[in-house]
Motif scaffolding. Structure first.
Motif, PDB file in Angstrom:
ATOM      1  N   SER A 246      41.253  45.939  52.594  1.00  0.00           N
ATOM      2  CA  SER A 246      41.891  46.260  51.309  1.00  0.00           C
ATOM      3  C   SER A 246      43.299  46.801  51.514  1.00  0.00           C
ATOM      4  CB  SER A 246      41.040  47.244  50.523  1.00  0.00           C
ATOM      5  OG  SER A 246      40.976  48.482  51.168  1.00  0.00           O
TER       6      SER A 246
ATOM      7  N   SER B  82      41.296  46.803  46.752  1.00  0.00           N
ATOM      8  CA  SER B  82      40.214  47.695  47.168  1.00  0.00           C
ATOM      9  C   SER B  82      38.917  47.381  46.431  1.00  0.00           C
ATOM     10  CB  SER B  82      40.601  49.155  46.944  1.00  0.00           C
ATOM     11  OG  SER B  82      40.740  49.432  45.567  1.00  0.00           O
ATOM     12  N   GLY B  83      38.993  46.802  45.240  1.00  0.00           N
ATOM     13  CA  GLY B  83      37.789  46.409  44.533  1.00  0.00           C
ATOM     14  C   GLY B  83      37.178  45.137  45.083  1.00  0.00           C
TER      15      GLY B  83
ATOM     16  N   GLN C  42      30.602  44.118  40.448  1.00  0.00           N
ATOM     17  CA  GLN C  42      29.754  43.026  40.920  1.00  0.00           C
ATOM     18  C   GLN C  42      29.174  43.289  42.304  1.00  0.00           C
ATOM     19  OE1 GLN C  42      28.888  40.397  39.039  1.00  0.00           O
ATOM     20  NE2 GLN C  42      30.087  41.271  37.373  1.00  0.00           N
ATOM     21  N   LYS C  43      29.667  44.295  42.986  1.00  0.00           N
ATOM     22  CA  LYS C  43      29.201  44.584  44.347  1.00  0.00           C
ATOM     23  C   LYS C  43      27.806  45.171  44.317  1.00  0.00           C
ATOM     24  CE  LYS C  43      33.580  45.426  46.600  1.00  0.00           C
ATOM     25  NZ  LYS C  43      34.366  46.387  47.363  1.00  0.00           N
ATOM     26  N   ASP C  44      27.040  44.854  45.344  1.00  0.00           N
ATOM     27  CA  ASP C  44      25.714  45.425  45.525  1.00  0.00           C
ATOM     28  C   ASP C  44      25.838  46.488  46.615  1.00  0.00           C
ATOM     29  OD1 ASP C  44      23.003  45.885  45.310  1.00  0.00           O
ATOM     30  OD2 ASP C  44      22.487  44.299  46.732  1.00  0.00           O
ATOM     31  N   LEU C  45      26.047  47.733  46.197  1.00  0.00           N
ATOM     32  CA  LEU C  45      26.281  48.811  47.151  1.00  0.00           C
ATOM     33  C   LEU C  45      24.957  49.425  47.610  1.00  0.00           C
ATOM     34  CD1 LEU C  45      29.294  50.562  45.433  1.00  0.00           C
ATOM     35  CD2 LEU C  45      29.342  48.980  47.327  1.00  0.00           C
TER      36      LEU C  45
ATOM     37  N   PHE D 291      37.580  43.838  48.385  1.00  0.00           N
ATOM     38  CA  PHE D 291      37.149  43.913  49.780  1.00  0.00           C
ATOM     39  C   PHE D 291      36.267  45.127  50.030  1.00  0.00           C
ATOM     40  CE2 PHE D 291      41.230  41.608  49.972  1.00  0.00           C
ATOM     41  CZ  PHE D 291      40.751  40.419  50.485  1.00  0.00           C
ATOM     42  N   ASN D 292      35.322  44.973  50.958  1.00  0.00           N
ATOM     43  CA  ASN D 292      34.416  46.064  51.297  1.00  0.00           C
ATOM     44  C   ASN D 292      35.005  47.012  52.334  1.00  0.00           C
ATOM     45  OD1 ASN D 292      32.376  45.238  49.589  1.00  0.00           O
ATOM     46  ND2 ASN D 292      31.426  43.930  51.132  1.00  0.00           N
ATOM     47  N   LEU D 293      35.745  46.483  53.261  1.00  0.00           N
ATOM     48  CA  LEU D 293      36.305  47.300  54.335  1.00  0.00           C
ATOM     49  C   LEU D 293      37.686  47.803  53.946  1.00  0.00           C
ATOM     50  CD1 LEU D 293      35.330  45.052  57.367  1.00  0.00           C
ATOM     51  CD2 LEU D 293      34.186  47.124  56.581  1.00  0.00           C
ATOM     52  N   SER D 294      37.942  49.053  54.309  1.00  0.00           N
ATOM     53  CA  SER D 294      39.240  49.637  53.948  1.00  0.00           C
ATOM     54  C   SER D 294      40.384  48.962  54.696  1.00  0.00           C
ATOM     55  CB  SER D 294      39.237  51.136  54.219  1.00  0.00           C
ATOM     56  OG  SER D 294      39.053  51.398  55.593  1.00  0.00           O
TER      57      SER D 294
ATOM     58  N   PHE E 253      34.550  45.304  41.592  1.00  0.00           N
ATOM     59  CA  PHE E 253      33.786  46.419  42.133  1.00  0.00           C
ATOM     60  C   PHE E 253      32.421  46.530  41.471  1.00  0.00           C
ATOM     61  CE2 PHE E 253      32.547  50.900  42.422  1.00  0.00           C
ATOM     62  CZ  PHE E 253      32.613  51.068  43.798  1.00  0.00           C
TER      63      PHE E 253
END
Length: 113
Positions: free
Chosen positions: A32, A23-24, A108-111, A26-29, A106
């Motif tokens: 993940s 889940s950390g 490192q993600k740019d949310l 991948f962006n899409l559930s 997670f």
């Protein structure tokens, strides 16, 4: 009896770490849940299939070592041996590494908030 509960906790911790890592990353559930869930389901199914090697199916001896569930050696725990402690430490380490990897991925993600 307490040792068996530690083993179940270690397996659950490793499975939870794998799901957290997926889940950390991948962006899409759906990705993940698909990745982590299928991997955990594959581990459980391989453990069930490998359990038939204990009942005389000789071709399944190598399948027992393809899953992390085999690190929970309940027979050694019941026999009051000491080999199970290292295996549970490996499971705990795997869970901790997966949780740390999921946390790093997670962060490192740019949310877009």
């Amino acid at each position: 009896m307490v040792e068996l509960n530690f083993g179940a906790l270690a397996i659950a911790f490793a499975f939870a770490g794998i799901m957290f890592l997926a889940s950390g990353v991948f962006n899409l559930s759906k990705l993940s849940l698909g990745t982590g869930g299928v991997l955990i389901l594959a581990f459980i199914l391989l453990a069930v299939i490998a359990s038939f090697a204990n009942y005389g199916v000789s071709g399944l001896d190598d399948v027992q070592h393809l899953t992390i569930v085999s690190l929970f050696d309940y027979k050694d725990v019941m026999a009051q041996g000491d080999a199970w402690q290292g295996k549970l430490a490996i499971l705990g380490g795997l869970g901790a590494v997966c949780f740390a990897g999921g946390n790093l991925a997670f962060n490192q993600k740019d949310l877009p908030l």
